[in-house]
Design an enzyme around this catalytic site. Structure first.
Site, short mmCIF file in Angstrom:
data_model
loop_
_atom_site.label_atom_id
_atom_site.label_comp_id
_atom_site.label_asym_id
_atom_site.label_seq_id
_atom_site.Cartn_x
_atom_site.Cartn_y
_atom_site.Cartn_z
N HIS A 82 89.89 103.01 6.80
CA HIS A 82 89.40 101.45 7.52
C HIS A 82 89.93 100.31 7.47
CE1 HIS A 82 87.90 98.11 9.84
NE2 HIS A 82 87.59 97.41 8.70
N ASP A 161 76.52 94.85 16.15
CA ASP A 161 77.96 93.99 15.77
C ASP A 161 78.42 93.79 16.93
OD1 ASP A 161 79.57 93.52 14.09
OD2 ASP A 161 81.42 94.74 15.18
N ARG A 168 79.66 85.35 16.40
CA ARG A 168 80.46 84.63 14.85
C ARG A 168 81.89 84.04 15.48
NH1 ARG A 168 81.53 89.54 11.17
NH2 ARG A 168 82.77 88.38 10.65
N SER A 183 79.43 94.15 9.44
CA SER A 183 80.26 93.91 10.39
C SER A 183 80.79 95.56 10.80
CB SER A 183 81.44 93.02 11.33
OG SER A 183 81.84 93.59 12.03
N LYS A 187 79.31 100.43 11.56
CA LYS A 187 79.84 100.81 12.74
C LYS A 187 80.99 101.87 12.06
CE LYS A 187 82.86 96.88 13.60
NZ LYS A 187 82.97 95.84 14.10
N1 URA Z 1 86.75 93.76 11.23
C1 URA Z 1 84.83 93.92 11.82
O1 URA Z 1 85.30 94.30 12.51
N2 URA Z 1 84.47 92.88 11.30
C2 URA Z 1 84.62 91.34 10.76
O2 URA Z 1 83.55 90.78 11.02
C3 URA Z 1 85.81 91.15 10.78
C4 URA Z 1 86.22 92.35 10.93
#
Ligand code: URA
Length: 434
Positions: A82, A161, A168, A183, A187
């Site tokens: 990621h 999320d 947010r 978040s 995922k």
């Molecule tokens: N990327 C994400 O997936 N979530 C966040 O909160 C910030 C960046």
């Protein structure tokens, strides 16, 4: 449970327990808690933070708002990467075929462009026909067949999320380390992975511009991954200048092909192989990340990584002619060379502004509904520390929107600081955390 009491507890900077976080996340996801109350909780969490245990529970609750993909039928290590994103960051497109060619499984669920940064899904969709919307059974089938798959978040993956991120975004609570951790990790954990390599960016083009913030985020992500018994390594890497030279969706696929064919080297190549090396190490294919780097490099020199990319594009219904004959596709109607106004050394690049110039040209979205111009973007030539001659070409811009040429040119010229004294190249890999 009383939602007002939970909000009050966080407002007063007390940690929430498992039961309270479960109540919050499950009832917000099934719409029993209204936006105004969840917003109050988000702001309290933003201002007062959450400890390590709360962050891990928050992540678990967000993860289990959906499903964790069961990849147990696929025998072998499943490792993903990621990146917190940046300008020209196309490492996912390189890493996936490199690591799959070397024998690990790389299940990638990626996102779209956000503000000044591009997104892997948009880039892939510049290959006509490429399907990023595979359902989970197709996701498993492509992964099993070729060792990698690249899709977008499905409705089964961390639905909490999706809802929380949207809230947010409009309540000024995006920049919170525990909320970002929940978040990202909810995922990634839903993909069904055994291990994860993290690339946390720092610098003018990053989501977190300050090194200490990036470090704090990396530490939070690592602790959370470990609390789920996942193998993890984090890199903090430079985003004070674009990664590679190409910015914009098709242009980034074009550069990916050049890297996979071994035609170009540089920071993008080094970082992609470094992250791949760490993934191969976590996946048990190398005794350490350095050996992993060498194995990853062999995948490029042997042509296996390029072949793997063609294979995954084909399996996901993309037109492989675009990968085999990339110079034939697609061309923007308007292009312009940007010329250096003076001689000197590149001292600084405002990478955020370079990303905004690409967006202006049509490579990104200003609103959710905007349609991306796949051929729009920038080839940005100099790196920090380079000597620049007066009247040399520092960038080329591409667009189908003639009216954007001038403002994009001005943004790029303003983003580039040329000084008379010699300047130092920034370090690509700042820190490695395990
Ligand atoms: N990327 C994400 O997936 N979530 C966040 O909160 C910030 C960046």
């Amino acid at each position: 449970m009383n939602i007002v009491e939970i909000i009050r507890k966080k407002r007063d900077a007390n940690p929430l327990n498992e039961e309270e976080l479960h109540y919050l996340i499950s009832n917000y996801t099934n719409k029993k808690i209204p936006d105004y109350q969840f917003s109050a909780f988000l702001m309290a969490a933003y201002l007062n933070g959450m400890n390590e245990e709360e962050t891990s529970i928050l992540t678990r609750e967000m993860l289990h708002s959906g499903i964790v993909v069961d990849l147990s039928a696929i025998k072998g290590p499943k490792i993903d990467k990621h990146s917190t994103g940046g300008v020209g960051d196309k490492t996912s497109l390189i890493i996936a075929p490199v690591c799959a060619a070397a024998g690990i499984y790389v299940p990638m669920i990626s996102g779209r462009g956000l503000g000044h940064t591009g997104g892997t899904l948009d880039k892939l969709e510049s290959i006509p026909g490429f399907r990023t919307d595979l359902n989970l059974s197709m996701y498993k089938s492509v992964l099993k067949k070729c060792g990698t798959v690249l899709i977008g978040q499905t409705k089964e993956i961390a639905p909490a999320d999706k809802l929380i991120y949207a809230l947010r975004d409009v309540t000024a609570t995006v920049e919170s380390i525990p909320l970002i951790t929940g978040s990202i990790m909810s995922k990634k954990l839903a993909e069904g992975i055994d291990g994860l390599v993290l690339d946390v960016k720092t610098g003018s083009g990053a989501f977190m511009k300050d090194y200490n913030d990036s470090l704090e985020l990396a530490e939070s992500l690592i602790k959370t991954a470990k609390s789920f018994n996942k193998k993890v390594i984090a890199y903090i890497t430079d985003m004070s200048q674009p990664l590679g030279n190409y910015i914009g969706n098709w242009l980034e696929i074009f550069e990916t092909i050049k890297i996979l064919k071994g035609e170009i080297k540089g920071d993008l190549y080094t970082l992609s192989l470094t992250l791949s090396g760490a993934m191969l190490y976590l996946g048990g294919k190398a005794k350490d990340s350095d050996e992993g780097y060498k194995l990853a490099e062999q995948m490029i020199t042997s042509g296996k990584a390029y072949d793997k990319f063609v294979e995954v594009v084909k399996l996901q219904k993309g037109n492989t002619d675009f990968i085999k004959y990339p110079e034939n596709y697609p061309n923007a109607a308007y292009r312009k060379k940007i010329i250096a106004g003076k001689e000197g050394y590149l001292n600084k690049t405002d990478t955020y502004e370079i990303g905004m110039a690409a967006l202006e040209l049509g490579a990104g979205r200003k609103t959710k509904e905007d349609k991306i111009d796949m051929s729009a973007g920038i080839i940005f030539y100099p790196s920090i520390g380079d000597n620049i001659k007066k009247d040399s070409i520092i960038a080329e811009i591409f667009t189908n929107k003639k009216s954007s040429l001038l403002s994009a040119e001005n943004k790029i010229l303003k983003a580039v600081e040329i000084t008379s004294g010699k300047t130092r190249k920034p370090k690509l890999i700042k820190t490695i955390l395990k």
